[in-house]
Design a protein around this motif. Structure first.
Motif, mmCIF file in Angstrom:
data_model
loop_
_atom_site.group_PDB
_atom_site.id
_atom_site.type_symbol
_atom_site.label_atom_id
_atom_site.label_comp_id
_atom_site.label_asym_id
_atom_site.label_seq_id
_atom_site.Cartn_x
_atom_site.Cartn_y
_atom_site.Cartn_z
ATOM 1 N N LEU A 41 9.341 51.026 -44.280
ATOM 2 C CA LEU A 41 10.445 50.171 -43.843
ATOM 3 C C LEU A 41 9.994 48.757 -43.511
ATOM 4 O O LEU A 41 10.739 47.800 -43.711
ATOM 5 N N LEU A 42 8.774 48.611 -43.007
ATOM 6 C CA LEU A 42 8.285 47.286 -42.642
ATOM 7 C C LEU A 42 8.228 46.357 -43.850
ATOM 8 O O LEU A 42 8.501 45.164 -43.757
ATOM 9 N N SER A 43 7.910 46.906 -45.020
ATOM 10 C CA SER A 43 7.869 46.071 -46.221
ATOM 11 C C SER A 43 9.189 46.070 -46.977
ATOM 12 O O SER A 43 9.496 45.121 -47.697
ATOM 13 N N GLU A 44 10.002 47.113 -46.840
ATOM 14 C CA GLU A 44 11.254 47.220 -47.603
ATOM 15 C C GLU A 44 12.428 46.469 -46.969
ATOM 16 O O GLU A 44 13.246 45.881 -47.672
ATOM 17 N N LEU A 45 12.554 46.528 -45.656
ATOM 18 C CA LEU A 45 13.739 45.955 -45.010
ATOM 19 C C LEU A 45 13.874 44.432 -45.132
ATOM 20 O O LEU A 45 14.998 43.938 -45.274
ATOM 21 N N PRO A 46 12.778 43.650 -45.081
ATOM 22 C CA PRO A 46 12.972 42.201 -45.237
ATOM 23 C C PRO A 46 13.629 41.808 -46.560
ATOM 24 O O PRO A 46 14.508 40.943 -46.583
ATOM 25 N N ALA A 47 13.252 42.458 -47.665
ATOM 26 C CA ALA A 47 13.878 42.144 -48.954
ATOM 27 C C ALA A 47 15.356 42.507 -48.937
ATOM 28 O O ALA A 47 16.197 41.796 -49.495
ATOM 29 N N LEU A 48 15.699 43.615 -48.266
ATOM 30 C CA LEU A 48 17.097 44.020 -48.174
ATOM 31 C C LEU A 48 17.906 42.999 -47.376
ATOM 32 O O LEU A 48 18.981 42.573 -47.798
#
Length: 200
Positions: A41-48
């Motif tokens: 989530l730490l790497s996925e959520l910023p792009a979202l």
């Protein structure tokens, strides 16, 4: 003498794989679908949040069910501000992401498991962003697609199954097929009052 090594160019993070309902669509149980590339989530959520910022405004809070996420950060940095991240069990469907935007509203996205194949992900994205649907919860939609051969029926509500319904859904009796319609790719939502499918 040490030779000077060239500085590597920064690599941009891949865009979020996302499908959203068109403006004015009936809300239903989901506002669209998100297909992350990993369970980080730490790497996925910023792009979202970067993808949603121009569409929904500044996302201030995100909540998930921890069942499928090994680590849930307490906050992330996105669009120059901090987004708080939390988890709730059993209030949030394990296959759903809840997003809150300050002063704007709340949205619920289907989370398509990262390991899902492209064809199945396309079907799920199309179903979750359909104008009038889906009438299924996030987990029921995943189950319906997994069993798209019609061998089982997914429940369409968040309510616990009655004993007879549970028995039938586990194979105790033949049930009418409920499956996500086969669509090899998400529908075109490029009209003036639509939201995009991005990152595919």
């Amino acid at each position: 003498m040490n030779p000077t090594l060239p500085h590597p160019e920064p690599v941009a993070a891949p865009a979020a794989r996302l499908a959203l309902k068109a403006n004015g669509a009936s809300r239903g149980l989901l506002d669209g679908a998100w297909w992350p590339r990993s369970r980080d989530l730490l790497s996925e959520l910023p792009a979202l949040t970067d993808a949603l910022h121009p569409l929904w405004g500044r996302i201030t809070r995100i909540a998930v069910n921890p069942e499928y996420w090994p680590v849930i950060p307490r906050k992330i940095s996105a669009n120059g501000h901090v987004v708080k991240v939390g988890w709730f069990t059993p209030e949030i469907d394990p296959h759903k992401l809840l997003l809150l935007s300050y002063g704007t509203g709340r949205w619920d996205l289907l989370i398509i498991p990262p390991e899902t194949g492209a064809e199945s992900a396309a079907r799920l994205m199309a179903a979750a962003s359909d104008h009038d649907g889906p009438p299924l919860t996030a987990s029921a939609l995943i189950t319906a697609d997994t069993r798209h051969n019609g061998t089982a029926t997914a429940t369409a509500t968040d309510e616990p199954l009655e004993p007879d319904e549970a028995w039938e859904s586990e194979g105790g009796a033949a049930a009418a097929p409920t499956a996500v319609p086969h669509q090899p790719s998400p529908p075109d939502r490029s009209g003036p009052d639509s939201r995009p499918i991005v990152g595919m």
